[in-house]
Design a protein around this motif. Structure first.
Motif, PDB file in Angstrom:
ATOM      1  N   ALA A  76     -13.596   4.858  -8.736  1.00  0.00           N
ATOM      2  CA  ALA A  76     -14.836   4.935  -9.521  1.00  0.00           C
ATOM      3  C   ALA A  76     -15.083   3.638 -10.279  1.00  0.00           C
ATOM      4  O   ALA A  76     -16.227   3.151 -10.347  1.00  0.00           O
ATOM      5  N   VAL A  77     -14.030   3.049 -10.852  1.00  0.00           N
ATOM      6  CA  VAL A  77     -14.161   1.759 -11.542  1.00  0.00           C
ATOM      7  C   VAL A  77     -14.642   0.706 -10.546  1.00  0.00           C
ATOM      8  O   VAL A  77     -15.563  -0.069 -10.839  1.00  0.00           O
ATOM      9  N   PHE A  78     -14.050   0.675  -9.365  1.00  0.00           N
ATOM     10  CA  PHE A  78     -14.420  -0.289  -8.329  1.00  0.00           C
ATOM     11  C   PHE A  78     -15.886  -0.134  -7.927  1.00  0.00           C
ATOM     12  O   PHE A  78     -16.619  -1.125  -7.841  1.00  0.00           O
ATOM     13  N   VAL A  79     -16.333   1.087  -7.700  1.00  0.00           N
ATOM     14  CA  VAL A  79     -17.731   1.326  -7.322  1.00  0.00           C
ATOM     15  C   VAL A  79     -18.656   0.889  -8.453  1.00  0.00           C
ATOM     16  O   VAL A  79     -19.688   0.239  -8.217  1.00  0.00           O
ATOM     17  N   GLY A  80     -18.301   1.207  -9.694  1.00  0.00           N
ATOM     18  CA  GLY A  80     -19.110   0.778 -10.835  1.00  0.00           C
ATOM     19  C   GLY A  80     -19.230  -0.733 -10.917  1.00  0.00           C
ATOM     20  O   GLY A  80     -20.320  -1.273 -11.142  1.00  0.00           O
ATOM     21  N   VAL A  81     -18.134  -1.427 -10.675  1.00  0.00           N
ATOM     22  CA  VAL A  81     -18.151  -2.893 -10.701  1.00  0.00           C
ATOM     23  C   VAL A  81     -19.021  -3.440  -9.573  1.00  0.00           C
ATOM     24  O   VAL A  81     -19.802  -4.375  -9.770  1.00  0.00           O
ATOM     25  N   LEU A  82     -18.913  -2.848  -8.386  1.00  0.00           N
ATOM     26  CA  LEU A  82     -19.760  -3.301  -7.265  1.00  0.00           C
ATOM     27  C   LEU A  82     -21.244  -3.143  -7.582  1.00  0.00           C
ATOM     28  O   LEU A  82     -22.046  -4.028  -7.268  1.00  0.00           O
ATOM     29  N   ILE A  83     -21.605  -2.025  -8.194  1.00  0.00           N
ATOM     30  CA  ILE A  83     -23.008  -1.808  -8.569  1.00  0.00           C
ATOM     31  C   ILE A  83     -23.462  -2.877  -9.558  1.00  0.00           C
ATOM     32  O   ILE A  83     -24.541  -3.444  -9.429  1.00  0.00           O
ATOM     33  N   ILE A  84     -22.630  -3.157 -10.537  1.00  0.00           N
ATOM     34  CA  ILE A  84     -22.955  -4.189 -11.532  1.00  0.00           C
ATOM     35  C   ILE A  84     -23.139  -5.542 -10.847  1.00  0.00           C
ATOM     36  O   ILE A  84     -24.099  -6.267 -11.124  1.00  0.00           O
ATOM     37  N   LEU A  85     -22.230  -5.889  -9.953  1.00  0.00           N
ATOM     38  CA  LEU A  85     -22.322  -7.181  -9.270  1.00  0.00           C
ATOM     39  C   LEU A  85     -23.582  -7.263  -8.409  1.00  0.00           C
ATOM     40  O   LEU A  85     -24.209  -8.323  -8.323  1.00  0.00           O
TER      41      LEU A  85
END
Length: 190
Positions: A101-110
């Motif tokens: 979930a952290v990884f997906v959130g970071v990808l969305i931000i990027l």
């Protein structure tokens, strides 16, 4: 195998043993990820800052390419650990899903960095803090809990700085939030 019913004490002992094994699975080798990602992200933050500050390259974000081999190494290491685990519990799955979930959130931000005026670092520190804090709570490991708090403090500082300076704060946050707790966790694993 016998179909005998377990007593309350036997059931409690079995559950306690399974929880202990799940914690062991999560904790054993957990320092690997904090150390790998800590070093990669800290180097990338410092590298991005230096390249942009001194105009060494036209594309200072190129240094973030370091995250690709780190991602591959993480996946290979995770697959290997998963095969070696004696017991795969709900806690094991939950722990990996938190970081997914952290990884997906970071990808969305990027992906939407331009929409947030390239202030991604401050937001990413929030997500890293969440994952680290929850990991510390799951393992009952105070240095990781404090690491999550350190990442949140770094995020607050970064939100008040220009995007370029956020890379230095990001590096310091990763040092305090990933690397120091990661080395302490590695010591505790031995």
């Amino acid at each position: 195998m016998s179909n005998k019913e377990l007593s309350k004490d036997e059931s409690l002992a079995l559950i306690t043993n399974m929880i202990g094994q799940a914690k062991h699975n999560v904790a054993k080798g957990g320092s690997f990820y904090f150390l790998l990602w800590g070093w990669v992200v800290m180097i990338a933050n410092i590298g991005h800052y230096l390249i942009a500050k001194y105009d060494w390259l036209d594309y200072p974000y190129i240094v973030w390419i370091l995250t690709i081999p780190a991602g591959i190494i993480s996946m290979v290491h995770g697959a290997k650990r998963s095969k070696e685990a004696k017991v795969k519990s709900h806690l094991d799955r939950l722990y990996s899903q938190i970081w997914m979930a952290v990884f997906v959130g970071v990808l969305i931000i990027l992906f939407f960095m331009s929409d947030i005026n390239y202030n991604a670092n401050a937001i990413i520190l929030v997500f890293a803090g969440i994952g680290t804090f929850i990991s510390g709570q799951a393992l009952r490991f105070s240095p990781l809990i404090m690491g999550g708090v350190a990442l949140w403090v770094a995020s607050i500082i970064a939100f008040n700085l220009p995007p370029l300076d956020q890379y230095l704060v990001g590096a310091a946050g990763i040092l305090a939030g990933y690397l120091i707790p990661g080395y302490l966790l590695r010591k505790a694993e031995k």
